[in-house]
Every structure is written in structure tokens, then in C-alpha cells.
Write an enzyme that holds these catalytic residues in place. Structure first.
Site, short mmCIF file in Angstrom:
data_model
loop_
_atom_site.label_atom_id
_atom_site.label_comp_id
_atom_site.label_asym_id
_atom_site.label_seq_id
_atom_site.Cartn_x
_atom_site.Cartn_y
_atom_site.Cartn_z
CB SER A 47 -0.68 -5.34 7.58
OG SER A 47 0.80 -5.91 7.79
CE LYS A 91 2.16 -3.60 4.99
NZ LYS A 91 2.64 -4.10 6.32
#
Lengths: 181, 173
Positions: A47, A91
Site C-alpha cells: 500500500s 499510511k
């Protein structure tokens, strides 16, 4: 008679106890440093490509910025997952409270006390686009350095996303015309 | 000549250093106990009446249940506010992931990894009815005992809310 045997062992037991205490104090200090100052983390998964590796990146995480409230858009952060409370994910913060996030299809305003996170790899990342804004209280730390693999060794900088790519191209064309004309 | 004076002070400095180290070790272990075992909290506000006092209740909070995942509906918990990250509030868990919470007007299913919290004083409490389900990761501890005021001294038990009172009445008839 057996008590005499024990008397021989006393200095050895004392020595072992002191050494164990020293090791315990070391782990105590290590734990405090990890919790309040700086720690390592092993990041795996697709990710955050290309910033972080797919098969594992060793990163340094500092824990001071979240306490002093200095987190801004563009920072790469360690955050506890809102879907699985025992899992910690990495993230990037795309929007803080009050920001408007989204694309041409849908726009949302990030509510008070929340942040909007997205992975750098938009095609294979489960983030705020799926589970919505997350409370600021779930932040664990800020990733500021990659230690491993050696190709990625270096700081992890703030990257503010340029949502309106077309607008920046128009500005560039204008500037070029001004010099030529 | 001044160095001689310092030599007199060495045992005193050593003694002071040892005592400071002992105090530091005490606070260290107190901090570890507070973070991982059990701590105190002062609760103020009207949202948990009548369970907790308006002007302040001293409660004991244990931190083991959240780590072992033994939190269930009805527990009174210490939780970090989703609206103000520096504020910690006390509310009661009304629903865990998968539960359906709500009344006759609106029902919601609590998503995975989240909990639904409400204050005992429904008329004056800012909780999940306003800001929605909160992630389980915001839990700080479970309130299990009230120390002060003396009238409220005692354990804080699990209280499962009886939501569907009307449906129970229908079934009777």
C-alpha cells in the site's frame, strides 16, 4: 549439613540477581525510549509503494510529533487500524480536520479531531477511501527515516499531493509564454 | 585550596544521587503500573449520572481487559475522545462490532473493530449518538471501582441495557 552447601552458593546467587536486575533496567529504559521517543518498525505490504518496499522496509518512527500536535498533511504515519485494533498500519496523511478531500466524483470534509489517510499506492491500498476519516487519537508515530533496504536508505519527507494536475500545467504554460513574449 | 572543600562534599553528593535515583525508580514503577495494570481517574460531568458524580468521582481503572479483548456490552470504559484527541472521557459500551444499536426511529449496525458508547444520563451526554461508532483502538481502560464519594463506594458493574421494552410487552400479550 545441606545448609552448608547453600552457603557456598550465596555470592553466586547474588551476582546472578544483580546481573538480571541490570538486564531488566536496560529493557526498562529501552521500553521507555520506544514508547516516548523513537522506535523501529518493519513495514510490509503494497500500500505504500514506491515509498516503502513490498517485502519489508525497516523504518524509524518518532513519537514526539503526535504529542506536540505537529502532524500535518503529507506526513507518513504509523496508525492503529480502525478495523483491527491489534494491527498497526503505515499510511500518509492526505487531509487534517477541516480539509476537503476527494476527487471530481465525491468530496468530503474531514471532521474535527480526525485525519484522512491514504496509501501512496492508490490501486492497492485499504485506507480512508474505504473506512472514512480516522480519529487523531489512533496515531502512533511519524515515520521519518528508512533504514533498510539500502536502496531506500534516507529520510521520508512530507509530500503534499497535487490533486489538480491540470491547473499546474496551465500555470507552467502561462509562465513560459510570459518569458517568450 | 577550593578542591579540598569539594572533597568534603563527595559523600553528601553521592547520598543525594542515590536518594534521587530511588525516587526516580519509584516513579518509574508507578508509571509502568499506571500504564499497564491499574490507575486512578477523576471523573467530572453529568453524562454518567447516576453511576458517577457530577462534581467528581475518583474511580479505579484497570488496563488488562482491553489488552485481552474481554470488553463487552455494559462495561464502563475510559476512552479517548474521537473529537478532541487530548481528552479522555468515561462512557458505557452499549454495543460491540456486529450489534444493532438504536431505537424505534433509527437502527445502526456497529462496524468491525468499532464500539458504540453512550453515557448513562441520556439527556445530557455527548456520545456515539452524536459522533457515531468509535474504533476499539481508542479504549484506554475499564472502570471497575468507585473510591470517592463515600456514598458511591463500590464496584461498577456491567449493565446491559434493555432496549426493546415495547417488544417484550407485545410478546406478553
Amino acid at each position: 549439613m545441606s545448609l552448608q552447601v547453600f552457603r557456598h552458593w550465596i555470592p553466586t546467587v547474588k551476582d546472578a540477581f544483580d546481573r538480571t536486575l541490570m538486564v531488566a533496567k536496560f529493557f526498562c529504559g529501552l521500553h521507555v525510549t520506544n514508547t516516548f521517543l523513537c522506535t523501529c518498525a518493519l513495514a510490509m505490504g503494497p500500500s505504500m509503494l514506491p515509498t516503502l518496499n513490498l517485502t519489508g522496509s525497516l523504518v524509524l518512527v518518532e513519537r514526539l510529533s503526535i504529542r506536540f500536535g505537529k502532524m500535518a498533511s503529507g506526513e507518513v504515519v504509523l496508525i492503529r487500524s480502525p478495523e483491527e485494533p491489534r494491527k498497526v498500519v503505515i499510511k500518509r496523511i492526505v487531509g487534517v480536520e477541516g480539509d476537503a478531500v476527494g476527487n471530481e466524483e465525491a468530496t468530503a470534509v474531514v471532521p474535527k479531531g480526525h485525519i484522512w489517510i491514504e496509501g501512496d499506492n492508490k490501486h492497492n491500498s485499504r485506507d480512508s477511501r474505504q473506512f472514512g476519516p480516522v480519529p487523531y487519537g489512533l496515531l502512533e508515530g511519524r515515520v521519518f527515516w528508512v533504514m533498510w533496504p539500502p536502496e531506500d536508505f534516507g529520510s521520508v519527507g512530507r509530500k503534499v499531493e497535487n490533486n489538480s494536475l491540470e491547473r499546474s500545467l496551465v500555470v507552467k504554460k502561462h509562465k513560459r509564454q510570459k518569458f517568450q513574449g
